[in-house]
Design a protein around this motif. Sequence first.
Motif, PDB file in Angstrom:
ATOM      1  N   UNK A 149      66.440 -30.099 -58.269  1.00 55.02           N
ATOM      2  CA  UNK A 149      67.638 -29.909 -57.441  1.00 55.02           C
ATOM      3  C   UNK A 149      67.427 -30.359 -55.998  1.00 55.02           C
ATOM      4  N   UNK A 150      68.509 -30.831 -55.390  1.00 54.18           N
ATOM      5  CA  UNK A 150      68.475 -31.041 -53.935  1.00 54.18           C
ATOM      6  C   UNK A 150      69.025 -29.789 -53.241  1.00 54.18           C
ATOM      7  N   UNK A 151      69.807 -29.005 -53.967  1.00 54.85           N
ATOM      8  CA  UNK A 151      70.297 -27.723 -53.444  1.00 54.85           C
ATOM      9  C   UNK A 151      70.463 -26.751 -54.609  1.00 54.85           C
ATOM     10  N   UNK A 152      69.872 -25.567 -54.472  1.00 56.94           N
ATOM     11  CA  UNK A 152      70.090 -24.525 -55.467  1.00 56.94           C
ATOM     12  C   UNK A 152      71.210 -23.624 -54.957  1.00 56.94           C
ATOM     13  N   UNK A 153      72.277 -23.555 -55.734  1.00 53.58           N
ATOM     14  CA  UNK A 153      73.406 -22.687 -55.378  1.00 53.58           C
ATOM     15  C   UNK A 153      73.203 -21.372 -56.139  1.00 53.58           C
ATOM     16  N   UNK A 154      73.137 -20.271 -55.397  1.00 55.31           N
ATOM     17  CA  UNK A 154      72.882 -18.971 -56.034  1.00 55.31           C
ATOM     18  C   UNK A 154      74.158 -18.124 -55.995  1.00 55.31           C
ATOM     19  N   UNK A 155      74.904 -18.089 -57.098  1.00 57.03           N
ATOM     20  CA  UNK A 155      76.093 -17.240 -57.102  1.00 57.03           C
ATOM     21  C   UNK A 155      75.660 -15.771 -57.096  1.00 57.03           C
ATOM     22  N   UNK A 156      76.304 -14.983 -56.260  1.00 56.87           N
ATOM     23  CA  UNK A 156      75.982 -13.562 -56.185  1.00 56.87           C
ATOM     24  C   UNK A 156      77.267 -12.774 -56.340  1.00 56.87           C
ATOM     25  N   UNK A 157      77.273 -11.924 -57.345  1.00 59.49           N
ATOM     26  CA  UNK A 157      78.449 -11.101 -57.557  1.00 59.49           C
ATOM     27  C   UNK A 157      78.537 -10.118 -56.395  1.00 59.49           C
ATOM     28  N   UNK A 158      79.702 -10.091 -55.744  1.00 58.62           N
ATOM     29  CA  UNK A 158      79.852  -9.267 -54.542  1.00 58.62           C
ATOM     30  C   UNK A 158      79.990  -7.798 -54.915  1.00 58.62           C
ATOM     31  N   UNK A 159      78.898  -7.218 -55.336  1.00 56.50           N
ATOM     32  CA  UNK A 159      78.870  -5.775 -55.607  1.00 56.50           C
ATOM     33  C   UNK A 159      77.465  -5.292 -55.274  1.00 56.50           C
ATOM     34  N   UNK A 192      83.323 -13.285 -57.422  1.00 56.82           N
ATOM     35  CA  UNK A 192      84.044 -12.098 -57.943  1.00 56.82           C
ATOM     36  C   UNK A 192      84.313 -11.082 -56.843  1.00 56.82           C
ATOM     37  N   UNK A 193      84.671 -11.594 -55.682  1.00 52.04           N
ATOM     38  CA  UNK A 193      84.931 -10.748 -54.517  1.00 52.04           C
ATOM     39  C   UNK A 193      86.288 -10.055 -54.671  1.00 52.04           C
ATOM     40  N   UNK A 194      86.290  -8.747 -54.465  1.00 53.72           N
ATOM     41  CA  UNK A 194      87.538  -7.983 -54.548  1.00 53.72           C
ATOM     42  C   UNK A 194      87.813  -7.396 -53.163  1.00 53.72           C
ATOM     43  N   UNK A 220      84.339 -16.725 -53.354  1.00 54.41           N
ATOM     44  CA  UNK A 220      85.150 -16.811 -54.574  1.00 54.41           C
ATOM     45  C   UNK A 220      85.644 -15.409 -54.946  1.00 54.41           C
ATOM     46  N   UNK A 221      86.951 -15.265 -54.992  1.00 54.12           N
ATOM     47  CA  UNK A 221      87.541 -13.958 -55.314  1.00 54.12           C
ATOM     48  C   UNK A 221      87.526 -13.704 -56.815  1.00 54.12           C
ATOM     49  N   UNK A 222      87.761 -12.455 -57.136  1.00 59.34           N
ATOM     50  CA  UNK A 222      87.936 -12.116 -58.547  1.00 59.34           C
ATOM     51  C   UNK A 222      89.313 -12.655 -58.966  1.00 59.34           C
ATOM     52  N   UNK A 223      89.373 -13.320 -60.086  1.00 56.15           N
ATOM     53  CA  UNK A 223      90.627 -13.931 -60.519  1.00 56.15           C
ATOM     54  C   UNK A 223      90.624 -13.967 -62.055  1.00 56.15           C
ATOM     55  N   UNK A 224      91.552 -13.269 -62.659  1.00 59.64           N
ATOM     56  CA  UNK A 224      91.581 -13.175 -64.126  1.00 59.64           C
ATOM     57  C   UNK A 224      91.837 -14.545 -64.779  1.00 59.64           C
ATOM     58  N   UNK A 225      92.323 -15.504 -64.011  1.00 63.05           N
ATOM     59  CA  UNK A 225      92.630 -16.831 -64.568  1.00 63.05           C
ATOM     60  C   UNK A 225      91.370 -17.521 -65.090  1.00 63.05           C
ATOM     61  N   UNK A 238      93.363 -27.453 -65.211  1.00 65.14           N
ATOM     62  CA  UNK A 238      94.344 -27.919 -66.194  1.00 65.14           C
ATOM     63  C   UNK A 238      95.459 -26.909 -66.385  1.00 65.14           C
ATOM     64  N   UNK A 239      95.112 -25.618 -66.297  1.00 67.25           N
ATOM     65  CA  UNK A 239      96.086 -24.582 -66.633  1.00 67.25           C
ATOM     66  C   UNK A 239      96.712 -23.934 -65.399  1.00 67.25           C
ATOM     67  N   UNK A 240      95.875 -23.640 -64.422  1.00 69.06           N
ATOM     68  CA  UNK A 240      96.354 -22.891 -63.244  1.00 69.06           C
ATOM     69  C   UNK A 240      95.882 -23.573 -61.966  1.00 69.06           C
ATOM     70  N   UNK A 241      96.357 -24.780 -61.703  1.00 67.72           N
ATOM     71  CA  UNK A 241      95.830 -25.535 -60.556  1.00 67.72           C
ATOM     72  C   UNK A 241      96.147 -24.878 -59.211  1.00 67.72           C
ATOM     73  N   UNK A 242      97.157 -24.005 -59.183  1.00 66.10           N
ATOM     74  CA  UNK A 242      97.513 -23.377 -57.903  1.00 66.10           C
ATOM     75  C   UNK A 242      96.976 -21.960 -57.762  1.00 66.10           C
ATOM     76  N   UNK A 243      96.144 -21.544 -58.709  1.00 64.67           N
ATOM     77  CA  UNK A 243      95.595 -20.184 -58.622  1.00 64.67           C
ATOM     78  C   UNK A 243      94.616 -20.100 -57.458  1.00 64.67           C
ATOM     79  N   UNK A 244      94.364 -18.863 -57.039  1.00 63.85           N
ATOM     80  CA  UNK A 244      93.460 -18.663 -55.910  1.00 63.85           C
ATOM     81  C   UNK A 244      92.059 -19.202 -56.232  1.00 63.85           C
ATOM     82  N   UNK A 245      91.615 -18.929 -57.477  1.00 61.12           N
ATOM     83  CA  UNK A 245      90.283 -19.392 -57.886  1.00 61.12           C
ATOM     84  C   UNK A 245      90.166 -20.905 -57.820  1.00 61.12           C
ATOM     85  N   UNK A 246      91.205 -21.600 -58.274  1.00 64.46           N
ATOM     86  CA  UNK A 246      91.191 -23.073 -58.253  1.00 64.46           C
ATOM     87  C   UNK A 246      91.067 -23.566 -56.820  1.00 64.46           C
TER      88      UNK A 246
END
Length: 261
Positions: A149-159, A192-194, A220-225, A238-246
């Motif tokens: 990798x040139x950059x490791x992205x570490x997703x962290x659940x906001x809890x 998954x930020x709430x 990145x917020x929590x988004x059921x989409x 493809x399905x929800x291009x205007x959702x917050x997550x997108x």
Amino acid sequence: MVHSHTNVLAIANQKGGVGKTTTALNLGAALVILGKKTLVMDLDPHASATIHLAYYPENITISVLDIFLREEVDWDFLNSVIKRDKRHFFDFIPGSIKLSIVESELKEKPGKGLILKNVIAKLKEQYEYIILDCPPNFGIILINALVASTLTVIPIQAEFLALHGLKLTFDTIRMLNKVLSHAIQYKALATMFDQRVGACKRVVEVLKQNLKDRFFETIISIDTKFREASAKGEIIYNLYPNSRGAKQYLQLAREIEKMGK
Ligand SMILES: Nc1ncnc2c1ncn2[C@@H]1O[C@H](COP(=O)(O)OP(=O)(O)OP(=O)(O)O)[C@@H](O)[C@H]1O
Ligand SMILES: [Mg+2]
């Protein structure tokens, strides 16, 4: 066309279920929307990214497993393993539920941590971004991904509990940095930020204070989409291009694009 500055993004966290696969797929699609030639590779033996894209791992005869086990990787082979489906935006190398056999198969092989880096050197001829969806467990595959990798992205659940799980991943990076000539670069991403939950906000504050510029501004917020899209075998764009997550993964793609400048 040769891309001299291909970015290789390993999406990694040894804690499970933090949004690695979701980030790999949606960030990949967002980069394509920004006009970047992007490849996503499924490096998890659970093959979640592959299943998410509605491929059945049982039906896949040639996969990322062949990348690890082949002696010689040329473009004839790469063209046979890369799936190019416009519906998924990015090009894709499917995973394999047998991938964990590389741990024993490659045990004695010299240079076993550099296999992916060497294959990616070839893939760089065609891609500006290569995204690696990493497994949550430590082993040869994760090492290959971090080293490549040139950059490791570490997703962290906001809890709050997420902070405890982080130690493992940082220990791995520190361990590898002792033996590598270049230190592994990393940046953490809150997922998954709430915003209604005070504890979520405090976790983000703690991460910001501790990691400073190694923490993405985009959150990145929590988004059921995301779950809905994955259940339908589709990418959120493809399905929800205007959702917050997108929108947030597009913002992340722009933030990553700017880092390269
Ligand atoms: N921002 C989000 N909002 C809501 N749900 C999400 C979000 N991100 C991911 N999810 C959901 O959380 C679950 C876990 O996410 P994901 O599979 O991306 O995590 P992972 O880190 O890849 O997990 P593993 O370690 O098992 O590979 C999935 O069901 C996914 O749809
Ligand atoms: Mg995953």
